[in-house]
Design an enzyme around this catalytic site. Structure first.
Site, short mmCIF file in Angstrom:
data_model
loop_
_atom_site.label_atom_id
_atom_site.label_comp_id
_atom_site.label_asym_id
_atom_site.label_seq_id
_atom_site.Cartn_x
_atom_site.Cartn_y
_atom_site.Cartn_z
N GLU A 203 0.85 -1.19 0.00
CA GLU A 203 0.00 0.00 0.00
C GLU A 203 0.89 1.23 0.00
OE1 GLU A 203 -3.95 -0.97 2.53
OE2 GLU A 203 -2.68 0.57 3.38
N GLU A 291 -9.73 -0.77 5.77
CA GLU A 291 -10.15 -2.16 6.03
C GLU A 291 -11.50 -2.12 6.72
OE1 GLU A 291 -8.56 -4.54 9.06
OE2 GLU A 291 -8.36 -2.91 10.48
N ARG A 295 -17.22 -6.63 13.37
CA ARG A 295 -17.54 -6.89 14.78
C ARG A 295 -17.82 -5.57 15.48
NH1 ARG A 295 -12.96 -4.61 16.80
NH2 ARG A 295 -11.06 -4.99 15.64
#
Ligand code: ADP
Length: 502
Positions: A203, A291, A295
């Site tokens: 990246e 990202e 959760r």
């Protein structure tokens, strides 16, 4: 009121297990805790309606032992499992095992966890939905020569990242081509041992970005909404330390664009339940997908305080198949919330974990102060797990009000027996750049170099105690005087956050 479930097992420990137990209790659901031998006396064990021993302290034999957890859930008669965060929360295999055992997994479908858990697959999903990503590769890199070619294309510096990485681990900064081959070797071997998969990708390294993330909620009836953003730029070792909602950078138009991008992405992978889409934002306020966390996040309370929505209850309701019951236009943001993560770590020794017995504890209270804690006075913080012991969250009508309240609350917070991150928070919260909202992921480097208030304070306290003892010894006294003409320490303590008068 109809309860979504009768009984839920919480496959976690510490403050997040306590958080879920609280939601269960308010919903009239019986809570089942699980624990390791190191956690027999832990707060979540004391608070749950039922608690079952999993095994020895190492997580692999307790909180990560899928079969034991499933067996315990079935034996206890639980209908659903809440994984919290960390441990098995993003383990698609665990979600699947729950479903196969006839238990509801309070989280997204296994396939969505799988797609988003592989960061290269998540990047491909984002690209497909025209959500801008940090420039880089969307497949793991192959040969060294290929990596060198791609790195040249995107331009140095670059980051090597583990495709299956998480928790701030498995990242390597490469400033020039000469460092690339060595870094690749190291990154692959680190990724292999930490995540069981040596795939790495490349990246562009963004200089001094901000980390801003969007909270999403999706029900199983096709409604996907966002609850706005959280600013999480203050980090140590690529892990968050202070979070706030909203972000001082984000205006209504930017919130709308980021929120829409996040919803578009999660809907495209069939996402259901609560999740967080993380972005890096550059100096031009351009945001790039980083990202997704499939959760509940550690920092969810700041969103709760500003939106008035209980995210854990929403997770439980959604998992039970209920409709969200409201839409995007019903989400309102009121005031400002800040969270300081209290870790049992020594901030002045490179945040080294500081486990041990908590021999003294006074937690802050008062208006609009929330302490999501996993400890109590007398408990021992074990060495085996993450060192987060509590989260201090405050709300204020505006950012300045929230900052003043956080400073007040931090000054009331006293933990004796283990070192904590409280003193560094006290620095952060009054730092001119923090107050001005000038944040980046490098913020902490600037703050940490300066002062060591805790060490100074401790030396002063030790010196005072020694002087007092010597004085008493000289005077031949064996007991403390009963009365003193000096003003009470209580009087002073209320003035400067319980510190003794100088
Ligand atoms: P993890 O899943 O391990 O938490 P992330 O991809 O979420 O890793 O990144 C964590 C942090 O690392 C970010 O908040 C940021 O501070 C830093 N980081 C990650 N990627 C980059 C990048 N391309 N450029 C600059 N900083 C980055």
């Amino acid at each position: 009121m109809k309860t979504p479930f009768r009984k839920i097992l919480i496959a976690n420990r510490g403050e997040i297990a306590v958080r879920v137990i609280r939601a269960c209790r308010e919903l009239g659901i019986t809570s089942v805790a699980v624990f390791s031998e190191a956690d027999r006396e832990a707060l979540h064990v004391l608070m749950a309606d039922e608690a079952y021993l999993l095994g020895p302290p190492p997580a692999a034999e307790s909180y990560l032992a899928i079969e034991k957890i499933i067996r315990t859930a079935k034996a206890s008669g639980a209908e659903a499992v809440h994984p919290g965060y960390g441990f098995l929360a993003e383990n698609a295999g665990f979600a699947e095992a729950c479903l196969q055992a006839g238990l509801v997994f309070i989280g997204p479908p296994p396939q969505a966890i799988r797609t988003m858990g592989d960061k290269t697959a998540a990047r491909r999903a984002a690209l497909a939905m025209k959500v801008p990503t940090v420039p880089g590769t969307s497949e793991p890199v192959g040969s060294d020569a290929e990596a060198a070619r791609v790195a040249r294309e995107i331009g140095y510096p670059v980051m090597l990242k583990a495709a299956m990485g998480g928790g701030g681990k498995g990242m390597r900064l490469v400033r020039a081509e000469g460092e690339l081959a060595g870094a690749l070797r190291m990154a692959r071997s680190e990724a292999g041992s930490a995540f069981g998969d040596s795939a790495v990708y490349l990246e562009k390294y963004l200089e001094e970005p901000r980390h801003i993330e969007v909270q999403v909620l999706a029900d199983s009836h096709g409604t996907t909404i966002h609850l706005g953003e959280r600013e999480c730029s203050i980090q140590r070792r690529h892990q968050k330390l202070v979070e706030e909602c909203p972000s001082p950078l984000v205006d209504d138009a930017m919130r709308k664009r980021m929120g829409e991008a996040a919803c578009r992405l999660v809907a495209s992978v069939g996402y259901v339940n609560a999740g967080t889409v993380e972005f890096l934002v550059d100096r031009q306020k351009i945001f790039y997908f980083l990202e997704m966390n499939t959760r509940l996040q550690v920092e969810h309370p700041v969103t709760e305080l500003v939106t008035g929505r209980d995210l854990v209850k929403e997770q439980i309701r959604i998992a039970a198949g209920e409709k969200l019951g409201y839409g995007q236009s019903d989400v309102k943001w009121t005031g400002w919330a800040i969270e300081c993560r209290i870790y049992a770590e020594d901030p002045y020794r490179n945040f080294m974990p500081s486990p041990g017995a908590v021999i003294g504890l006074r937690t802050p209270a008062g208006p609009w102060v929330r302490d999501d804690s996993g400890i109590y006075e007398g408990v021992t913080v074990p060495i085996y797990y993450d060192s987060l012991i509590s989260k201090l969250i405050v709300w204020g009508p505006d950012r300045a009000g929230a900052i003043a309240r956080m400073a007040r609350a931090l000054a009331e917070y006293k933990v004796v027996g283990v070192r904590t991150t409280i003193p560094v928070h006290q620095h952060i919260i009054v730092h001119p750049d923090f107050v001005a909202g000038r944040l980046s992921t490098h913020f902490l480097d600037a703050v940490m170099g300066v002062e060591r208030p805790e060490a100074e304070g401790r030396h002063r306290t030790v010196a005072l105690i020694a002087a007092a003892l010597a004085g008493y010894a000289r005077a031949g006294k064996t007991t403390l005087p009963l009365a003193s003409s000096r003003p009470s320490a209580w009087k002073f303590s209320a003035r400067s956050g319980w510190s003794r008068p100088r």
